[in-house]
Scaffold this active site. Structure first.
Site, PDB file in Angstrom:
ATOM      1  N   LYS A  62       0.817  -1.210   0.000  1.00  0.00           N
ATOM      2  CA  LYS A  62       0.000   0.000   0.000  1.00  0.00           C
ATOM      3  C   LYS A  62       0.852   1.262   0.000  1.00  0.00           C
ATOM      4  O   LYS A  62       0.316   2.373  -0.061  1.00  0.00           O
ATOM      5  CB  LYS A  62      -0.943  -0.003   1.207  1.00  0.00           C
ATOM      6  CG  LYS A  62      -1.982  -1.117   1.149  1.00  0.00           C
ATOM      7  CD  LYS A  62      -2.937  -1.058   2.331  1.00  0.00           C
ATOM      8  CE  LYS A  62      -3.992  -2.155   2.241  1.00  0.00           C
ATOM      9  NZ  LYS A  62      -4.936  -2.106   3.387  1.00  0.00           N
ATOM     10  N   GLY A  83      -4.184 -14.408  -4.704  1.00  0.00           N
ATOM     11  CA  GLY A  83      -5.434 -15.036  -4.293  1.00  0.00           C
ATOM     12  C   GLY A  83      -6.387 -14.097  -3.591  1.00  0.00           C
ATOM     13  O   GLY A  83      -7.169 -14.532  -2.741  1.00  0.00           O
ATOM     14  N   ARG A  85      -9.558 -11.163  -3.399  1.00  0.00           N
ATOM     15  CA  ARG A  85     -10.849 -10.996  -4.065  1.00  0.00           C
ATOM     16  C   ARG A  85     -10.656 -10.182  -5.345  1.00  0.00           C
ATOM     17  O   ARG A  85      -9.742  -9.348  -5.438  1.00  0.00           O
ATOM     18  CB  ARG A  85     -11.836 -10.283  -3.145  1.00  0.00           C
ATOM     19  CG  ARG A  85     -12.285 -11.111  -1.961  1.00  0.00           C
ATOM     20  CD  ARG A  85     -13.526 -10.524  -1.316  1.00  0.00           C
ATOM     21  NE  ARG A  85     -13.706 -11.019   0.046  1.00  0.00           N
ATOM     22  CZ  ARG A  85     -14.804 -10.835   0.772  1.00  0.00           C
ATOM     23  NH1 ARG A  85     -15.821 -10.165   0.250  1.00  0.00           N
ATOM     24  NH2 ARG A  85     -14.894 -11.302   2.001  1.00  0.00           N
ATOM     25  N   HIS A 126     -15.607 -20.425   1.738  1.00  0.00           N
ATOM     26  CA  HIS A 126     -14.549 -21.405   1.969  1.00  0.00           C
ATOM     27  C   HIS A 126     -14.855 -22.644   1.145  1.00  0.00           C
ATOM     28  O   HIS A 126     -15.917 -22.758   0.527  1.00  0.00           O
ATOM     29  CB  HIS A 126     -14.426 -21.743   3.455  1.00  0.00           C
ATOM     30  CG  HIS A 126     -13.742 -20.688   4.259  1.00  0.00           C
ATOM     31  ND1 HIS A 126     -12.405 -20.363   4.091  1.00  0.00           N
ATOM     32  CD2 HIS A 126     -14.211 -19.852   5.227  1.00  0.00           C
ATOM     33  CE1 HIS A 126     -12.073 -19.395   4.931  1.00  0.00           C
ATOM     34  NE2 HIS A 126     -13.151 -19.058   5.626  1.00  0.00           N
ATOM     35  N   ILE A 128     -16.019 -25.511   1.660  1.00  0.00           N
ATOM     36  CA  ILE A 128     -17.326 -26.135   1.838  1.00  0.00           C
ATOM     37  C   ILE A 128     -18.419 -25.398   1.074  1.00  0.00           C
ATOM     38  O   ILE A 128     -19.384 -26.009   0.594  1.00  0.00           O
ATOM     39  CB  ILE A 128     -17.670 -26.242   3.343  1.00  0.00           C
ATOM     40  CG1 ILE A 128     -18.861 -27.164   3.571  1.00  0.00           C
ATOM     41  CG2 ILE A 128     -17.897 -24.859   3.953  1.00  0.00           C
ATOM     42  CD1 ILE A 128     -19.115 -27.468   5.038  1.00  0.00           C
ATOM     43  N   ASP A 156     -10.460 -26.461  -2.169  1.00  0.00           N
ATOM     44  CA  ASP A 156      -9.207 -25.716  -2.029  1.00  0.00           C
ATOM     45  C   ASP A 156      -8.080 -26.299  -2.874  1.00  0.00           C
ATOM     46  O   ASP A 156      -7.384 -25.564  -3.584  1.00  0.00           O
ATOM     47  CB  ASP A 156      -8.763 -25.701  -0.567  1.00  0.00           C
ATOM     48  CG  ASP A 156      -9.481 -24.651   0.260  1.00  0.00           C
ATOM     49  OD1 ASP A 156     -10.249 -23.865  -0.321  1.00  0.00           O
ATOM     50  OD2 ASP A 156      -9.283 -24.618   1.481  1.00  0.00           O
TER      51      ASP A 156
END
Length: 360
Positions: A62, A83, A85, A126, A128, A156
């Site tokens: 940053k 990885g 968003r 996640h 699941i 994953d």
């Protein structure tokens, strides 16, 4: 590092789960992987075995200085793994367009759960969650019970890091002819959907139903399941083919003529009860010895703490001991360009040292 990817330069923006796992495998296979971590995130690195075969640097992405150093490193890399968003690296000034300006040969590998586009692309999730929307989670478990999470292996790692690696290697191959890099959009919901392609094909031909625990490969068939032994431990049975099924019955001392037909679904409960009784008559290691040299497809179910004592695992050096624990060796294996035993996670180094090294 030795290995078939020796000479490949990879920059990994620090993350968790499938991105670091993919970077670990690239490092296992000989790539020079440099992880850019946040200055406040280096505590505990020595305890994270997934960070093996890395050089680790820190930079505040940053800040103007951190961004400049990161872009200098990316300019010399073959692959970037991130990885976050969708949109995060763009806001940092490290998106695909910005990176292409300093390195148009860069393979920009993006790892997310939902993908870069779509109504859920900005939603948290996640493993699941990703496998709950493509049918996989519904298919795992007993028919009279709720769906069971298959650890975090399917989304994953099976659908995530493995397909990220496939994308990276495919893009590197294509770059040899085009001379250009490209973006790899690897989404766990997509990759895990490909993993279950066989079940979709079986479903289309009437060989698979949506009823959990009622199919041949989901524990519905009594010859493809686990059974409890006299000592409370378990064996795994995968005796699908007739010759393997016959070998299993022989080891158990059962006569096929006195049993329900193998594939008579209406009598599967009866057959399961007979197999349950047979396996419960002795402990797990007894059955391990009975079936050790047969084609019955019957094996002991080992806990993590037992794995390193299994003769086959020992013979193949599948695991090695490090820092008081056991870790898997690199896979697959190569006849000419073998990987070496992984290096443990390293202390952080100055990013300028990597830049100097990559200038050589």
């Amino acid at each position: 590092m030795a290995g078939p990817l020796s000479g490949l330069r990879v920059v990994e923006l620090a993350g968790i789960g499938p991105g670091p796992h993919a970077a670990m495998i690239l490092g296992d296979l000989g790539a020079d992987v440099v992880r850019i971590d946040r200055p406040s995130s280096v505590d505990g690195i020595s305890r994270d075995a997934m960070l093996r075969n890395r050089r680790i640097v820190t930079a505040d992405l940053k800040s103007d200085q951190g961004l400049e150093l990161a872009l200098k490193l990316i300019a010399k890399a073959d692959v970037l793994i991130e990885g976050y968003r969708p949109g995060v690296t763009e806001r940092l000034g490290l998106g695909p367009e910005e990176c292409a300006k300093v390195n148009d040969r860069l393979i920009y590998a993006r790892m997310t759960g939902w993908g870069q586009t779509g109504p859920r692309s900005q939603q948290a999730g996640h493993d699941i969650n990703y496998i709950s929307l493509n049918g996989i989670l519904h298919a795992i478990g007993r028919g009279d019970e709720r769906p069971v999470p298959p650890l975090n292996l399917v989304g994953d790692f099976g659908g995530g890091s493995m397909f990220l690696l496939v994308g990276i290697l495919a893009a590197l191959w294509e770059r040899q002819s085009s001379g250009k890099g490209q973006v790899v959009d690897a989404a766990m919901v997509d990759g895990s959907s490909v993993l279950i392609q066989m079940m979709w094909a079986m479903r289309a031909t009437g060989m698979w139903t949506d009823t959990r625990g009622a199919n041949m490969l989901d524990g519905g068939a009594p010859y493809y399941d686990t059974y409890e032994c006299a000592d409370g431990r378990y064996v795994a049975v995968g005796a699908i083919e007739p010759q393997f099924y016959a070998a299993m019955l022989a080891g158990l001392g059962l006569d096929a003529a006195e049993l329900p037909p193998q594939n008579d679904r209406a009598r599967w409960p009866e057959l399961r009860a007979l197999l349950t009784e047979a396996f419960a008559s002795h402990d797990r290691d007894h059955w391990g010895a009975v079936f050790a040299n047969s084609d019955a497809c019957v094996t002991p179910v080992l806990a993590f703490g037992e794995v390193h004592n299994e003769p086959h695992i020992i013979e193949r050096n599948t695991f090695y001991e490090a820092n008081g624990g056991w870790q898997p060796m690199p896979a697959p294996r190569f006849s000419r360009t073998a990987s070496s035993q992984p290096r443990p996670p390293a202390a952080t180094i100055d990013i300028e040292a990597v830049l100097t090294d990559w200038d050589g």
